[in-house]
Design a protein around this motif. Structure first.
Motif, mmCIF file in Angstrom:
data_model
loop_
_atom_site.group_PDB
_atom_site.id
_atom_site.type_symbol
_atom_site.label_atom_id
_atom_site.label_comp_id
_atom_site.label_asym_id
_atom_site.label_seq_id
_atom_site.Cartn_x
_atom_site.Cartn_y
_atom_site.Cartn_z
ATOM 1 N N THR A 90 0.841 -1.199 0.000
ATOM 2 C CA THR A 90 0.000 0.000 0.000
ATOM 3 C C THR A 90 0.879 1.252 0.000
ATOM 4 N N PRO A 91 0.382 2.352 -0.586
ATOM 5 C CA PRO A 91 1.214 3.550 -0.696
ATOM 6 C C PRO A 91 1.159 4.489 0.496
ATOM 7 N N SER A 92 0.190 4.289 1.404
ATOM 8 C CA SER A 92 0.048 5.251 2.500
ATOM 9 C C SER A 92 -0.734 4.647 3.656
ATOM 10 N N HIS A 93 -0.676 5.319 4.809
ATOM 11 C CA HIS A 93 -1.437 4.886 5.993
ATOM 12 C C HIS A 93 -2.934 4.896 5.717
ATOM 13 N N MET A 94 -3.406 5.927 5.019
ATOM 14 C CA MET A 94 -4.833 6.039 4.762
ATOM 15 C C MET A 94 -5.332 4.849 3.944
ATOM 16 N N ILE A 95 -4.625 4.509 2.877
ATOM 17 C CA ILE A 95 -5.017 3.379 2.039
ATOM 18 C C ILE A 95 -4.898 2.075 2.832
ATOM 19 N N LYS A 96 -3.877 1.965 3.637
ATOM 20 C CA LYS A 96 -3.724 0.760 4.466
ATOM 21 C C LYS A 96 -4.892 0.607 5.419
ATOM 22 N N ARG A 97 -5.334 1.713 6.025
ATOM 23 C CA ARG A 97 -6.438 1.637 6.983
ATOM 24 C C ARG A 97 -7.732 1.192 6.309
ATOM 25 N N ILE A 98 -7.948 1.661 5.087
ATOM 26 C CA ILE A 98 -9.144 1.224 4.356
ATOM 27 C C ILE A 98 -9.081 -0.281 4.102
ATOM 28 N N LEU A 99 -7.925 -0.761 3.701
ATOM 29 C CA LEU A 99 -7.777 -2.200 3.448
ATOM 30 C C LEU A 99 -7.958 -3.006 4.727
ATOM 31 N N LEU A 100 -7.474 -2.491 5.830
ATOM 32 C CA LEU A 100 -7.598 -3.200 7.105
ATOM 33 C C LEU A 100 -9.056 -3.382 7.523
ATOM 34 N N THR A 101 -9.947 -2.509 7.058
ATOM 35 C CA THR A 101 -11.360 -2.651 7.419
ATOM 36 C C THR A 101 -11.955 -3.927 6.836
ATOM 37 N N GLN A 102 -11.295 -4.504 5.839
ATOM 38 C CA GLN A 102 -11.792 -5.729 5.217
ATOM 39 C C GLN A 102 -11.192 -6.987 5.841
ATOM 40 N N ILE A 103 -10.213 -6.814 6.714
ATOM 41 C CA ILE A 103 -9.523 -7.948 7.324
ATOM 42 C C ILE A 103 -10.106 -8.193 8.703
ATOM 43 N N PRO A 104 -10.573 -9.403 8.998
ATOM 44 C CA PRO A 104 -11.193 -9.681 10.301
ATOM 45 C C PRO A 104 -10.258 -9.358 11.465
ATOM 46 N N GLU A 105 -10.846 -8.927 12.582
ATOM 47 C CA GLU A 105 -10.061 -8.529 13.749
ATOM 48 C C GLU A 105 -9.222 -9.675 14.302
ATOM 49 N N GLU A 106 -9.686 -10.916 14.116
ATOM 50 C CA GLU A 106 -8.957 -12.049 14.674
ATOM 51 C C GLU A 106 -7.740 -12.445 13.837
ATOM 52 N N ALA A 107 -7.561 -11.786 12.711
ATOM 53 C CA ALA A 107 -6.434 -12.113 11.845
ATOM 54 C C ALA A 107 -5.108 -11.726 12.499
ATOM 55 N N ASN A 108 -4.082 -12.486 12.185
ATOM 56 C CA ASN A 108 -2.716 -12.147 12.571
ATOM 57 C C ASN A 108 -2.155 -11.241 11.481
ATOM 58 N N VAL A 109 -1.865 -9.985 11.820
ATOM 59 C CA VAL A 109 -1.462 -8.992 10.828
ATOM 60 C C VAL A 109 -0.092 -8.420 11.187
ATOM 61 N N VAL A 110 0.766 -8.286 10.176
ATOM 62 C CA VAL A 110 2.045 -7.602 10.357
ATOM 63 C C VAL A 110 2.182 -6.556 9.257
ATOM 64 N N GLU A 111 2.921 -5.521 9.540
ATOM 65 C CA GLU A 111 3.175 -4.494 8.536
ATOM 66 C C GLU A 111 4.579 -3.947 8.687
ATOM 67 N N TYR A 112 5.169 -3.562 7.558
ATOM 68 C CA TYR A 112 6.530 -3.035 7.539
ATOM 69 C C TYR A 112 6.591 -1.826 6.613
ATOM 70 N N PHE A 113 7.335 -0.798 7.035
ATOM 71 C CA PHE A 113 7.649 0.298 6.131
ATOM 72 C C PHE A 113 8.798 -0.177 5.249
ATOM 73 N N VAL A 114 8.630 -0.008 3.927
ATOM 74 C CA VAL A 114 9.626 -0.573 3.017
ATOM 75 C C VAL A 114 9.897 0.343 1.832
ATOM 76 N N LYS A 115 11.059 0.105 1.212
ATOM 77 C CA LYS A 115 11.410 0.700 -0.072
ATOM 78 C C LYS A 115 11.833 -0.439 -0.995
ATOM 79 N N PRO A 116 11.322 -0.474 -2.222
ATOM 80 C CA PRO A 116 11.725 -1.550 -3.135
ATOM 81 C C PRO A 116 13.165 -1.365 -3.593
ATOM 82 N N THR A 117 13.876 -2.458 -3.741
ATOM 83 C CA THR A 117 15.231 -2.355 -4.292
ATOM 84 C C THR A 117 15.187 -2.122 -5.797
ATOM 85 N N ASP A 118 14.066 -2.444 -6.423
ATOM 86 C CA ASP A 118 13.890 -2.245 -7.860
ATOM 87 C C ASP A 118 12.493 -1.664 -8.088
#
Length: 213
Positions: A90-118
């Motif tokens: 995802t490109p931003s916190h806002m877009i990530k939060r919208i996507l998270l609304t579709q993921i059940p609360e009981e899910a195991n979720v991890v997130e990382y800030f990243v930059k692609p090497t390519d």
């Protein structure tokens, strides 16, 4: 440190991380000291910059195909490429939060800030996601034109809201130096808004104020 995702079929976590993952650990993302250059793999540098891209991965206990399909469809509208089985970029916190609304609360979720090497790999993923989005939008528009009453209202509301999020996400990608197909996205937004207006003109209803993109 690097996060490696992609076509990891045939590889064990030990071949990436030097150990086998525990039962409750997310399996899509491998954290390594050096990038892996096998075909089909995508490497990201881990960062502490909250303005970088966000790699979001999850596992849903007992999650069925319908749940995963709904998440995948929402991610496509959000221009958040699927980079592994249950991992999205995802490109931003806002877009990530919208996507998270579709993921059940009981899910195991991890997130990382990243930059692609390519960055070209990410741009390719964005093009593929846009192609999938156009197909999804056509299906939704057909559904809208065939619907009546409350179903038409629900479908129209969802389409306008979704495509507004699509345009917002595209702008976030551009702001970060990536190359989504913005012309296709703007044309899609225009087509959706015009179709919604046309639908309501046919049924002698007024659908409020639809924002022009």
């Amino acid at each position: 440190m690097f996060a490696v995702v992609g076509r990891t079929t045939g590889y064990s976590s030990r071949s990436f991380e030097g150990r086998y993952k525990g039962q409750d650990e997310i399996r899509d993302i491998h954290l390594v000291n050096w990038p892996k250059l096998n075909n089909g793999l995508i490497n990201f540098t881990l960062s502490n910059n909250a303005d970088d891209l966000i790699l979001l991965s999850f596992d849903i206990p007992g999650g069925g195909d319908r749940v995963y399909s709904r998440i995948k469809e929402t991610a496509t509208w959000l221009l958040s490429p699927r980079v592994d089985n249950s991992t999205y970029l995802t490109p931003s916190h806002m877009i990530k939060r919208i996507l998270l609304t579709q993921i059940p609360e009981e899910a195991n979720v991890v997130e990382y800030f990243v930059k692609p090497t390519d960055a070209s790999q990410v741009n390719l993923l964005l093009r593929e996601t846009t192609d999938a989005l156009v197909k999804q939008a056509k299906t939704r528009l057909i559904k809208l034109m065939n619907s009546r009453g409350k179903a038409a209202t629900t479908t129209a509301d969802a389409l306008v809201t979704l495509v507004e999020a699509t345009v917002t996400s595209a702008k976030e990608w551009i702001r970060r130096g990536f190359e989504p197909d913005f012309n296709t996205i703007i044309n899609l937004a225009k087509a959706i808004n015009e179709t919604v207006e046309f639908k309501w003109s046919m049924t002698n209803h007024r659908y409020g104020n639809i924002n022009k993109q």
